[in-house]
Structure formats: C-alpha cells, structure tokens
Design an enzyme around this catalytic site. Sequence first.
Site, mmCIF file in Angstrom:
data_model
loop_
_atom_site.group_PDB
_atom_site.id
_atom_site.type_symbol
_atom_site.label_atom_id
_atom_site.label_comp_id
_atom_site.label_asym_id
_atom_site.label_seq_id
_atom_site.Cartn_x
_atom_site.Cartn_y
_atom_site.Cartn_z
ATOM 1 N N LYS A 182 0.838 -1.213 0.000
ATOM 2 C CA LYS A 182 0.000 0.000 0.000
ATOM 3 C C LYS A 182 0.866 1.253 0.000
ATOM 4 C CE LYS A 182 -2.929 0.731 3.585
ATOM 5 N NZ LYS A 182 -2.809 2.056 4.216
ATOM 6 N N SER A 183 1.849 1.295 0.885
ATOM 7 C CA SER A 183 2.703 2.496 0.971
ATOM 8 C C SER A 183 3.393 2.763 -0.363
ATOM 9 C CB SER A 183 3.784 2.286 2.036
ATOM 10 O OG SER A 183 3.211 2.255 3.309
ATOM 11 N N ARG A 207 -8.416 12.184 12.463
ATOM 12 C CA ARG A 207 -6.985 11.901 12.682
ATOM 13 C C ARG A 207 -6.146 13.179 12.693
ATOM 14 N NH1 ARG A 207 -5.279 6.801 9.226
ATOM 15 N NH2 ARG A 207 -3.466 6.994 10.583
ATOM 16 N N GLN A 257 5.018 9.141 7.291
ATOM 17 C CA GLN A 257 4.096 10.013 6.558
ATOM 18 C C GLN A 257 4.536 11.467 6.667
ATOM 19 O OE1 GLN A 257 0.128 9.141 7.920
ATOM 20 N NE2 GLN A 257 0.064 7.193 6.811
ATOM 21 N N ASP A 292 2.150 -1.050 11.793
ATOM 22 C CA ASP A 292 0.826 -1.457 11.299
ATOM 23 C C ASP A 292 0.475 -2.899 11.668
ATOM 24 O OD1 ASP A 292 0.386 1.016 10.158
ATOM 25 O OD2 ASP A 292 1.222 0.436 8.212
ATOM 26 N N LYS A 318 -4.446 5.621 14.835
ATOM 27 C CA LYS A 318 -4.503 4.995 13.506
ATOM 28 C C LYS A 318 -5.962 5.011 13.023
ATOM 29 C CE LYS A 318 -0.140 4.253 13.043
ATOM 30 N NZ LYS A 318 0.593 4.956 11.986
ATOM 31 N N ARG A 334 -6.241 1.577 18.101
ATOM 32 C CA ARG A 334 -5.969 0.136 17.993
ATOM 33 C C ARG A 334 -5.634 -0.513 19.334
ATOM 34 N NH1 ARG A 334 -3.008 0.137 12.033
ATOM 35 N NH2 ARG A 334 -4.989 0.184 10.907
ATOM 36 N N ARG A 357 -7.423 -3.402 9.591
ATOM 37 C CA ARG A 357 -6.460 -4.334 10.204
ATOM 38 C C ARG A 357 -7.034 -5.017 11.444
ATOM 39 N NH1 ARG A 357 -2.331 -3.496 6.748
ATOM 40 N NH2 ARG A 357 -1.841 -1.341 6.219
HETATM 41 C C1 S3P Z 1 2.729 4.872 6.255
HETATM 42 C C2 S3P Z 1 3.311 5.214 7.449
HETATM 43 C C3 S3P Z 1 2.785 4.807 8.758
HETATM 44 C C4 S3P Z 1 1.795 3.657 8.619
HETATM 45 C C5 S3P Z 1 0.813 3.857 7.501
HETATM 46 C C6 S3P Z 1 1.533 4.020 6.172
HETATM 47 C C7 S3P Z 1 3.321 5.369 4.990
HETATM 48 O O1 S3P Z 1 2.119 5.901 9.334
HETATM 49 O O2 S3P Z 1 1.097 3.465 9.825
HETATM 50 O O3 S3P Z 1 -0.073 2.758 7.412
HETATM 51 O O4 S3P Z 1 2.955 4.849 3.913
HETATM 52 O O5 S3P Z 1 4.165 6.282 5.065
HETATM 53 P P1 S3P Z 1 2.916 6.973 10.274
HETATM 54 O O6 S3P Z 1 3.898 7.663 9.431
HETATM 55 O O7 S3P Z 1 1.823 7.898 10.771
HETATM 56 O O8 S3P Z 1 3.506 6.149 11.378
#
Ligand code: S3P
Length: 453
Positions: free
Chosen positions: A31-32, A132, A179, A325, A352, A356, A401
């Site tokens: 996904k990322s 969020r 992120q 995650d 999240k 969670r 999740r």
């Molecule tokens: C992600 C970073 C993580 C993760 C999210 C995807 C990303 O979040 O929990 O599912 O793709 O950069 P955080 O940067 O808030 O920890």
Amino acid sequence: MSKNILATQSLSFELAPGGALRGELRVPGDKSISHRAVMLAALAEGTTEIDGFLEGADSLATLAAFRAMGVAAEGPSAGRLRVHGVGLHGLREPAQALDLGNSGTSMRLLCGLLAGQRFATTLIGDISLSRRPMSRVIEPLRQMGAHIEATPEGRAPLGLLPVEHLHGIDYALPIASAQVKSSLLLAGLYAQGETCVTEPAPTRDHTERMLGAFGYPLRRAGNRVCLSGGGRLLATPLSIPADLSSAAFFLVGASIAPGSDLTLTQVGMNPTRLGVVTILRQMGADIAIERPRELGGEPVADLRVRAAPLHGIAIPEEQVPLAIDEFPALFIAAACADGETRLSGATELRVKESDRIQVMADGLASLGVEAEPRPDGMRIRGLGAAGLLGGGEVEAHGDHRIAMAFAISALRAAAPIRIADCANVETSFPDFAGLAAGVGLPITELRELERSA
Ligand code: S3P
C-alpha cells in the site's frame, strides 16, 4: 425540510473455529509503495508502467486525486497501471475537493505535495480520517511557507491555498512518522533551497528509495535525509512487491494454527518494515526467508511459515516503528502465546484508523483473553500452546487491520467468531476473504443495507 437518507452496506465476517493454513499465496501489492508510485509517476516526465499496484480503496483514492488534477492513467487492471506524468509543474486545479476516503497516507503526503502548488485544493476524508491528527504535517509545512487551513483541532477538511514558493527547512521530527517525513520531502520538491528531515528512529524509507529510482538527487546520512527543490523526476518502470503488512495476518495465522505450512511469495522485505518478522521470531515463530532478491529497488523474499508454539515477550521499543501497522495481528499472536506479552512506546496506535489499543483490548476481552490497555501499549496474558480463544462477537470499528486480525484469530478459537464493520478491509486488501479461503480460512461475508438519516 428534506432529509438525506444515506444507504450504505455494512459488512460482517463470520468464521468457523479451527483449521490450518496451507499452500502458497501472493498477497496484494504494498500500500505504501502503491501510493508513492502514483504520486511520483504523476509528477514525472514521461510514462511510468507500474505492476503489482494495490487495487485497494486507499491507493485508488490517491489515483483518483491525480486524475482530478489532470493526470491521465490507464488501469489499474490485474495490478497494471500506466501513468502519463505531467512534470512537477503540470498539475491542474481540481474542480472539486479531493476525497481521500479512509486513507491517512493519501492525506498527509498530498498535503505536502500540494502545499507548494500555484492553485488551491481542499482535502477531505471519511469520519475516521476526519478525526486523525494533521497538525504533525501542517505545522512544519507552515514553517516552509505553506498556507493551510484546518479545523481548530488541526483536522480535515484541509484547505491548501496557492503560494508563490515554499522554502526549505531543517526539521527534526518529534515522532517517528514516515508520513510526516514523506510529506515534507514532497513539499521540498517545490521549495527553494534544501529541505532536511531528521527522524528520531528509522521509519519506512519508500519515498527516499523511489525518489532515487526517478532520478531525483537526495542525500541520506544516518537518520537524516535532505533534498533540494527544483529538480526533475524521470519516468521509470516500477514493480511493487506484495505487502508485508497484509502478509502479516497470514504469518500470525499459520504460526498459531497447528498443522499450518504456508508460503507467502514475493513479499516486501524492506528493513524498515521487518519488525513483525523480528518480533514473531523472538516469540518462537518458525519463519524461513527463502529466495531473497530485489524487485523495483526494494528487497523481497518468499516467507515459509509453519505452526510453532509461541511465548510471550517484552516487545523491544525500537521495533515499534518497524512494525507499526502489524500490532493488531501481533496482539493475536500474543493471545495464543504462552505467558505475558508487553508492549510500550506505542502511543501512535491510538491515532490509527481506530484506537488500535482500545479496540483490540475490547475485542480480545470479548473472546476471553486478559488484555490490559495502557496509554502507550498493552499487556496480554497468553492462553498458551493448548489454549483456545472463546467465540463471540467483536467490533472492527471500520478498521481494516482489526477486522483481519480477528479473522485469523478464529484459527485458534473454540466457537464461531463474528466480526462487525469489516467493509474497510477493501482499503488495503481487496478479496481478503477469497484469498484467505484459498489457503484454508473460509470466511462468510454478511452484507446488510444500513440506512442513516
Ligand atoms: C505509512 C506510514 C505509517 C503507517 C501507515 C503508512 C506510509 O504511518 O502506519 O499505514 O505509507 O508512510 P505513520 O507515518 O503515521 O507512522
């Protein structure tokens, strides 16, 4: 006065107890990496061919956002997507607000990428995303000269106003967040001078790797990364590995279900994501890393996992960002382990897609597991090698999740488990039920029409 009646479909999972996971499975694309692939391909010069793209609601929301800003793309179909890049300055003002659904990654990364444009945008999301925290990106972006409007609590909807230019900053992240790091680096593409980000602990580095693949110069030293604005991105073919975060449910499921022997193929093994493998192995899991190789600038391998007796551990805090995650799945492993598992240093889990820590503690308690939520983690008393979870009903609270974690828990339950509010599994793992059934976890999907005024 007329009322709007909204009809939405709610989805519940129902699982029979017991079973084992066997065979071979390739879970959907990461996904990322899928989000970043669309973003950089859209800003590149030339056409980028992507394969292994995740056709889940979150990455599709990112794709729809770029289409709304004038980027042409064909697909996705069977994981193949072709994006015709418009160059760093080729995006057009969208006619409407960009709706990013449930996707925190889309909103935080786009906030950075769009903060330096010469047109205005509004970013909106669903109820969960609108709760969020966004100040973590808004504050440093404002330091770079961005004009961003948000609610007084620092939440979406976000209004991004046009700017002439941003300027680079040297920013030390207060929290370990890929992120936030990525959002600032994407803003940095549009900034005058150098943008540097230092992180308190390593977080996923897909943005940095992919910028490199698109030919954008950046400097990395230890926990610090810097880039200068004004460069160019050049289209390049991309292959996206299977998502370790989706594989994690099966790593746990096969570990806790006696008789399991499952191979997960072409799984992303980026070192900044490997916490789940490290933690499960420390708990006694039998995971063999086979055929390690490279795919599209990322390490991948096949993971063969066989059932093994697990024992509780104190999870090392430095593993937390590397497994951020995977805790819903890891809590299920802890519930089936012998002895106590303790997690601390994981306050981020509270913000999240759901809280969670609380949601998992509540669900585990309904299944007869002693779970004590803490402000920054959890204590779980495992049922031991011979122990079984009780059956019953749990709430996923719309968190993909949580839904998948409780689905695999049924492999070690004494009675059926019903999980409510599972529709968002679609955000990261399309056809979870179909793929799970293929390796020995049949899931009955119950859909009901819900009406709300
Ligand atoms: C992600 C970073 C993580 C993760 C999210 C995807 C990303 O979040 O929990 O599912 O793709 O950069 P955080 O940067 O808030 O920890």
